[in-house]
Design an enzyme around this catalytic site. Structure first.
Site, PDB file in Angstrom:
ATOM      1  N   VAL A 318      27.436  24.368  91.420  1.00  0.00           N
ATOM      2  CA  VAL A 318      27.827  24.835  90.090  1.00  0.00           C
ATOM      3  C   VAL A 318      26.588  25.083  89.228  1.00  0.00           C
ATOM      4  O   VAL A 318      26.703  25.309  88.026  1.00  0.00           O
ATOM      5  CB  VAL A 318      28.769  23.828  89.381  1.00  0.00           C
ATOM      6  CG1 VAL A 318      30.066  23.663  90.153  1.00  0.00           C
ATOM      7  CG2 VAL A 318      28.078  22.476  89.178  1.00  0.00           C
ATOM      8  N   ARG A 320      22.913  27.106  89.933  1.00  0.00           N
ATOM      9  CA  ARG A 320      22.541  28.508  90.050  1.00  0.00           C
ATOM     10  C   ARG A 320      22.357  28.836  91.535  1.00  0.00           C
ATOM     11  O   ARG A 320      21.837  28.028  92.306  1.00  0.00           O
ATOM     12  CB  ARG A 320      21.248  28.806  89.288  1.00  0.00           C
ATOM     13  CG  ARG A 320      21.394  28.801  87.776  1.00  0.00           C
ATOM     14  CD  ARG A 320      22.224  29.982  87.292  1.00  0.00           C
ATOM     15  NE  ARG A 320      22.257  30.107  85.836  1.00  0.00           N
ATOM     16  CZ  ARG A 320      23.163  29.551  85.052  1.00  0.00           C
ATOM     17  NH1 ARG A 320      24.110  28.791  85.598  1.00  0.00           N
ATOM     18  NH2 ARG A 320      23.134  29.731  83.746  1.00  0.00           N
ATOM     19  N   ASP A 344      30.498  28.301  93.152  1.00  0.00           N
ATOM     20  CA  ASP A 344      30.822  29.028  91.918  1.00  0.00           C
ATOM     21  C   ASP A 344      29.690  29.961  91.519  1.00  0.00           C
ATOM     22  O   ASP A 344      29.855  30.785  90.635  1.00  0.00           O
ATOM     23  CB  ASP A 344      31.110  28.037  90.779  1.00  0.00           C
ATOM     24  CG  ASP A 344      31.630  28.732  89.530  1.00  0.00           C
ATOM     25  OD1 ASP A 344      32.546  29.564  89.659  1.00  0.00           O
ATOM     26  OD2 ASP A 344      31.106  28.461  88.434  1.00  0.00           O
ATOM     27  N   GLU A 349      24.823  38.093  92.305  1.00  0.00           N
ATOM     28  CA  GLU A 349      26.160  38.186  91.711  1.00  0.00           C
ATOM     29  C   GLU A 349      26.356  39.562  91.080  1.00  0.00           C
ATOM     30  O   GLU A 349      25.459  40.055  90.392  1.00  0.00           O
ATOM     31  CB  GLU A 349      26.339  37.094  90.646  1.00  0.00           C
ATOM     32  CG  GLU A 349      26.259  35.684  91.213  1.00  0.00           C
ATOM     33  CD  GLU A 349      26.440  34.600  90.155  1.00  0.00           C
ATOM     34  OE1 GLU A 349      26.687  34.945  88.977  1.00  0.00           O
ATOM     35  OE2 GLU A 349      26.325  33.416  90.499  1.00  0.00           O
ATOM     36  N   HIS A 368      31.800  32.720  89.600  1.00  0.00           N
ATOM     37  CA  HIS A 368      30.998  32.158  88.506  1.00  0.00           C
ATOM     38  C   HIS A 368      31.831  32.080  87.216  1.00  0.00           C
ATOM     39  O   HIS A 368      31.391  32.474  86.134  1.00  0.00           O
ATOM     40  CB  HIS A 368      29.736  32.999  88.262  1.00  0.00           C
ATOM     41  CG  HIS A 368      28.660  32.241  87.523  1.00  0.00           C
ATOM     42  ND1 HIS A 368      27.332  32.602  87.566  1.00  0.00           N
ATOM     43  CD2 HIS A 368      28.717  31.145  86.719  1.00  0.00           C
ATOM     44  CE1 HIS A 368      26.615  31.780  86.810  1.00  0.00           C
ATOM     45  NE2 HIS A 368      27.440  30.888  86.299  1.00  0.00           N
TER      46      HIS A 368
END
Length: 408
Positions: A318, A320, A344, A349, A368
């Protein structure tokens, strides 16, 4: 005389042991890990990222009490003149954009790049505060600091500041604060959900429901298992708090273990070198990454760390994505060294469609968004307006100071 010899020997032995224990205690601050036998100390984590103790510099939405500055009699010593490096259409900033600010504060301009700001006109008003929420703010932030040397304070509407970190910012004289403490509780809930997802084998439940298959199977308890937390800041500690409620043992990794002495949510805290990371990986049934992304943490969890991981451990991120060597993670998942992963955050991304992670049946992927409640960004902006802005106006110490060099 002979009868006294055993007593003398005993006294001498006790004395030597006392000196050894005293020496060990004296050296304790230099150890790479700290164990915590006491759980109810009044000094619990006073220096850490929480508001459990009076005088803490950090905000937490669960434990902090909002300050009512409407009744404050402290004099106004700074009139905040604010620039916003933000999307003008960002609804979460609507109160900042459209409301009349108190204590003499004034919003001067909103923009996403230097060209959106009339430097000549604005310079005459000497802006002294820069509010940042645009995801691509790194370069324009430095440009604004150069264009407006009157800026004293930069506030990021996020917990991580990797999107604004730069040499230009770290070498500047401005104070930096962030929105630490607003995103931890929901990420902690997600973390425990991820643990249960694998412990109770939710994928199997869903398959059996689809197949209308009433077949019993054994599940795992979270109670008695170990959660290893890589990055024991506000988010890591919130996860540890819930893990303790489940009866889990918690070990953690952080730069300064002494800051967590007597923390009731953590059993052991290690330092942050490779040996300590490998030790945590080997001990943990559930490995949680909650660290900020800095030059020091980039690629922190790599091939060697996964080699030391306990067989069938679950990996949760959770923090980076770039903190983890994604290829090494994929290998550990494909080989079943790891039971599974809940991610997440990713190295890139959105996660590219060609990523093998999409096709692995032992990976839980979220885009995320596990801290994305309907109000989370609004609350972060409100914190700037209602907590730190009044403090700046009165010349008081601001909450959530960030070390620009360390990056958190």
């Amino acid at each position: 005389k002979k009868k006294c010899e055993p007593l003398s020997s005993t006294i001498l032995t006790v004395g030597i042991l006392f000196l050894q224990v005293s020496k060990t205690i004296a050296l304790a601050p230099n150890l790479s890990f700290v164990k915590f036998p006491k759980k109810n100390s009044a000094s619990v984590l006073k220096g850490g990222y929480n508001m459990d103790q009076p005088g803490s510099k950090y905000w937490n939405r669960e434990t902090s009490t909002k300050t009512d500055y409407t009744t404050s009699t402290a004099p106004i010593v700074n009139n905040a003149r604010i620039l916003c490096l933000s999307n003008p259409n960002d609804d979460a900033n609507s109160v900042l954009y459209n409301s009349e600010l108190t204590d003499g504060a004034k919003l001067l301009c909103v923009g996403t790049c230097l060209e959106d700001f009339d430097v000549d006109t604005l310079a005459k008003q000497e802006p002294n505060v820069l509010f940042v929420s645009h995801p691509k703010a790194r370069e324009p932030l430095v440009q604004l600091l150069e264009a407006f040397p009157s800026i004293q304070w930069v506030h990021a509407r996020s917990a991580g500041i990797d999107f604004i970190a730069s040499d230009g910012l770290s070498k500047s004289d401005v104070l930096v604060t962030n929105a630490k403490g607003h995103f931890s509780s929901t990420l902690a809930e997600y973390t425990m959900m991820a643990c249960s997802y694998f412990a109770k084998d939710l994928p199997r439940l869903l398959r059996q429901k689809k197949e209308k298959n009433w077949e019993k199977y054994s599940v795992l308890e979270l109670r008695g298992s170990t959660m290893g937390v890589i990055g024991y800041g506000d988010i890591g500690r919130a996860c540890a708090k819930l893990a303790k409620a489940y009866g889990m043992r918690v070990v953690a990794l952080r730069r300064n273990p002494k800051r967590s002495i007597s923390d009731p949510y953590c059993d052991v805290v290690y330092g942050n070198d490779a040996e300590d990371l490998n030790r945590l990986m080997a001990e943990s049934d559930y490995i949680l990454v909650a660290a900020p992304l800095t030059e020091e943490t980039r690629g922190l969890v790599g091939q060697e760390a996964f080699t030391h991981a306990k067989k069938d451990a679950v990996f949760i991120n959770v923090g980076r994505g770039p903190i983890v060597d994604e290829n090494a993670l994929i290998q550990a998942l494909q080989s079943r060294k790891l039971k599974g992963a809940a991610l997440d955050v990713m190295s890139v991304e959105p996660l590219p469609v060609e990523s093998p992670l999409w096709d692995l049946d032992n990976v839980l992927i979220s885009p995320h968004n596990m801290d994305q409640t309907a109000t989370f960004l609004h609350e972060a902006t409100d914190f700037f307006i209602n907590e730190n802005l009044p403090r700046f106006a009165r010349g008081e110490e601001l909450l959530n100071p960030v070390d620009k060099t360390l990056g958190y």
